[in-house]
Design an enzyme around this catalytic site. Structure first.
Site, PDB file in Angstrom:
ATOM      1  N   GLY A  47      14.799  -3.233   4.344  1.00  0.00           N
ATOM      2  CA  GLY A  47      14.928  -1.613   5.130  1.00  0.00           C
ATOM      3  C   GLY A  47      16.226  -2.260   4.166  1.00  0.00           C
ATOM      4  O   GLY A  47      16.919  -2.697   3.971  1.00  0.00           O
ATOM      5  N   GLN A  52      23.991   0.901   2.907  1.00  0.00           N
ATOM      6  CA  GLN A  52      24.337  -0.197   2.049  1.00  0.00           C
ATOM      7  C   GLN A  52      24.191   0.456   1.005  1.00  0.00           C
ATOM      8  O   GLN A  52      24.334  -0.827  -0.487  1.00  0.00           O
ATOM      9  CB  GLN A  52      22.866  -0.803   2.196  1.00  0.00           C
ATOM     10  N   LEU A  92      19.996  -8.045   3.087  1.00  0.00           N
ATOM     11  CA  LEU A  92      20.667  -7.780   1.643  1.00  0.00           C
ATOM     12  C   LEU A  92      22.446  -7.559   1.599  1.00  0.00           C
ATOM     13  O   LEU A  92      22.599  -7.904   0.384  1.00  0.00           O
ATOM     14  CB  LEU A  92      20.217  -6.766   0.842  1.00  0.00           C
ATOM     15  N   HIS A 137      23.318  -1.445  11.426  1.00  0.00           N
ATOM     16  CA  HIS A 137      23.917  -0.621   9.755  1.00  0.00           C
ATOM     17  C   HIS A 137      25.131   1.080  10.773  1.00  0.00           C
ATOM     18  O   HIS A 137      25.617   1.076   9.680  1.00  0.00           O
ATOM     19  CB  HIS A 137      23.179  -0.773   8.731  1.00  0.00           C
TER      20      HIS A 137
HETATM   21 ZN    ZN Z   1      21.711  -5.235   6.976  1.00  0.00          ZN
END
Ligand code: ZN
Length: 167
Positions: A47, A52, A92, A137
């Site tokens: 995901g 991000q 990540l 997030h």
């Molecule tokens: Zn994440």
């Protein structure tokens, strides 16, 4: 052509701001979604949320590897959660670190797809965890906020030391 982006990591302020809803799904949003999917596969993630890749918008993409491919979720709302499930989780944006995190086992989430149609997902276990992680997030929360105080403090110390070592 979709472009893979560099994933923003812990310490980048874009990861800490709450993402406003997307008012209009235009060509920019479609391109962003395609780029996020590219980025997710480039990093072998399950995901990626817009912050991000440095964009403060309420959208994430996910693919749990179960064969249904990449999905886009816009302006998600968490409608229902139930049960609890502990599982090892990574991000990540917090590379190389994994934590056992307890979350609800089942969720119902609603939002929009790229065509502006309403989507409703009822999910359990891994898929439910991905949806919650990406939803977090968009609220400006990394998985570190799900840890208890002492585990979080230790994780932050480790991260800072790792970043110092990398620079
Ligand atoms: Zn994440």
């Amino acid at each position: 052509m979709a472009t893979s982006h560099k994933i923003r990591t812990f310490g980048d302020p874009v990861l800490r701001s709450k993402c406003p809803e997307i008012a209009e799904i235009d060509a920019t949003i479609v391109k962003l979604a395609e780029d996020m999917i590219d980025t997710m596969y480039a990093y072998r993630g399950v995901g990626v949320a817009a912050p991000q890749v440095g964009v403060n918008k309420a959208m994430f993409v996910w693919d749990d590897g179960a064969g249904s491919g990449a999905h886009v979720m816009i302006n998600p709302r968490l409608i229902e959660t139930s049960g609890t499930w502990s599982y090892e989780e990574g991000c990540l944006s917090v590379p190389g670190m994994f934590f056992t995190i307890e979350r609800p086992e089942h969720v119902v989430m609603e939002g929009l797809d790229l065509d502006g149609n309403g989507v409703r997902i009822e999910a359990g276990e891994l898929r439910a965890r991905i949806l919650q992680h990406e939803f977090d997030h968009l609220q400006g929360n990394l998985l570190l906020t799900r840890l208890d105080d002492s585990t979080r403090k230790k994780a932050m110390r480790d991260l800072r030391n790792k970043q110092l070592a990398d620079n």
